[in-house]
Design a protein around this motif. Structure first.
Motif, short mmCIF file in Angstrom:
data_model
loop_
_atom_site.label_atom_id
_atom_site.label_comp_id
_atom_site.label_asym_id
_atom_site.label_seq_id
_atom_site.Cartn_x
_atom_site.Cartn_y
_atom_site.Cartn_z
N LYS A 13 19.73 -0.48 0.07
CA LYS A 13 19.89 -1.69 0.92
C LYS A 13 20.64 -2.63 0.10
O LYS A 13 21.54 -3.49 0.88
N GLU A 14 20.22 -2.96 -0.84
CA GLU A 14 20.91 -4.04 -1.67
C GLU A 14 22.44 -3.93 -1.75
O GLU A 14 23.06 -4.71 -1.82
N ARG A 15 22.95 -2.68 -2.33
CA ARG A 15 24.22 -2.45 -2.61
C ARG A 15 25.19 -1.86 -1.23
O ARG A 15 26.22 -1.75 -1.37
N LYS A 16 24.39 -1.85 -0.26
CA LYS A 16 24.84 -1.22 1.23
C LYS A 16 25.52 0.23 0.89
O LYS A 16 26.67 0.18 1.13
N ILE A 17 24.94 1.00 0.12
CA ILE A 17 25.53 2.40 -0.01
C ILE A 17 24.30 3.33 0.41
O ILE A 17 23.24 3.34 0.09
N ALA A 18 25.03 4.36 1.17
CA ALA A 18 24.00 5.45 1.49
C ALA A 18 24.78 6.79 0.91
O ALA A 18 25.99 6.75 0.89
N TYR A 19 23.66 7.60 0.32
CA TYR A 19 24.13 8.92 -0.27
C TYR A 19 23.66 10.03 0.44
O TYR A 19 22.42 10.14 0.98
N ILE A 20 24.42 11.05 0.79
CA ILE A 20 24.01 12.21 1.39
C ILE A 20 24.26 13.22 0.16
O ILE A 20 25.33 13.44 -0.31
N ALA A 72 23.83 16.09 13.31
CA ALA A 72 22.45 15.81 12.87
C ALA A 72 22.54 14.35 12.55
O ALA A 72 21.65 13.54 12.81
N LEU A 73 23.64 14.07 11.82
CA LEU A 73 23.82 12.82 11.26
C LEU A 73 24.66 11.84 11.75
O LEU A 73 24.71 10.63 11.74
N GLU A 74 25.31 12.05 12.66
CA GLU A 74 26.52 11.15 13.55
C GLU A 74 26.10 9.84 13.93
O GLU A 74 26.52 9.04 13.58
N THR A 75 24.86 10.04 14.75
CA THR A 75 24.46 8.96 15.44
C THR A 75 23.91 7.86 14.44
O THR A 75 23.96 6.75 14.45
N LEU A 76 23.19 8.43 13.25
CA LEU A 76 22.76 7.64 12.16
C LEU A 76 23.91 6.67 11.57
O LEU A 76 23.54 5.67 11.31
N ILE A 77 24.80 7.59 11.23
CA ILE A 77 25.98 6.88 10.50
C ILE A 77 26.86 6.09 11.52
O ILE A 77 27.10 4.60 11.15
N GLU A 78 27.02 6.45 12.81
CA GLU A 78 27.76 5.57 13.70
C GLU A 78 27.09 4.37 14.14
O GLU A 78 27.44 3.27 14.20
N GLU A 79 25.76 4.49 14.39
CA GLU A 79 24.81 3.47 14.84
C GLU A 79 24.18 2.41 13.96
O GLU A 79 23.94 1.17 14.06
N LEU A 80 24.10 2.90 12.64
CA LEU A 80 23.27 2.10 11.76
C LEU A 80 24.40 1.92 10.40
O LEU A 80 24.38 0.59 10.00
N LEU A 81 24.75 2.79 9.91
CA LEU A 81 25.63 2.42 8.73
C LEU A 81 26.92 1.70 8.71
O LEU A 81 27.15 0.71 8.04
N CYS A 82 27.60 2.46 9.68
CA CYS A 82 29.08 1.74 9.78
C CYS A 82 29.03 0.36 10.23
O CYS A 82 29.70 -0.61 9.76
N PRO A 83 28.16 0.04 11.43
CA PRO A 83 28.05 -1.57 11.81
C PRO A 83 27.81 -2.47 11.04
O PRO A 83 27.85 -3.41 10.94
#
Length: 172
Positions: A13-20, A72-83
């Protein structure tokens, strides 16, 4: 199950990076996914890079696994991470690397409609790091991934060089 890939998601959260992270082959079902290696057309929702193709040819088993993971991941990425301005790093080894490559393409294709900046970001928003990735794409699609995909290959690793034609040469 065959046609799927085990993965994890870590968020800084601090660096605003998500890893898969996507794991490589470790089970019989993974082997079945690996062995479904017929090249099949895959229709994307749009290009994954500016001016890129809408259809690619890809490894059948791995494209099924990547599509399942993208669904499975598209909604998480589209609605949470990208915005919220997160960068996304997708990584894996062997089977995981090939799924990561296709997942990156699929996500960029799907999300590029809503976030057109993804198509020109040169990997600053979605980046793929693939370790010992087997060949899974047609030549043109593989070249089009250069801006957002980095592959690492050990000098004597056979998996990144694995193909039907190389197998026939080996058999001779």
């Amino acid at each position: 199950l065959p046609g799927s890939a085990s993965h994890y998601i870590a968020i800084d959260k601090e660096r605003k990076i998500a890893y898969i992270g996507i794991k490589g082959s470790t089970s019989f079902s993974d082997l079945l996914t690996d062995c479904c290696m017929r090249a099949v057309p895959y229709d994307l929702k749009g290009p994954f890079v500016e001016g890129g193709p809408d259809t690619i040819w890809a490894h059948e088993g791995i494209s099924l696994a990547a599509k399942s993971l993208a669904d499975a991941l598209e909604t998480l990425i589209e609605e949470l991470l990208c915005p919220n301005g997160y960068q996304l790093y997708i990584t894996g080894h062997s089977l995981g690397a090939s799924v990561a490559c296709l997942l990156g393409m699929i996500l960029r294709s799907r999300l590029g409609l809503k976030y057109p900046r993804l198509l020109t970001d040169n990997g600053s928003i979605i980046k793929v790091l693939a370790f010992a990735c087997p060949p899974v794409l047609d030549h043109d699609a593989a070249l089009a991934c250069r801006s957002f995909t980095t592959t690492v290959v050990n000098n004597s690793d056979i998996i990144p060089r694995w193909s039907i034609s190389n197998l026939l040469i080996l058999m001779e």
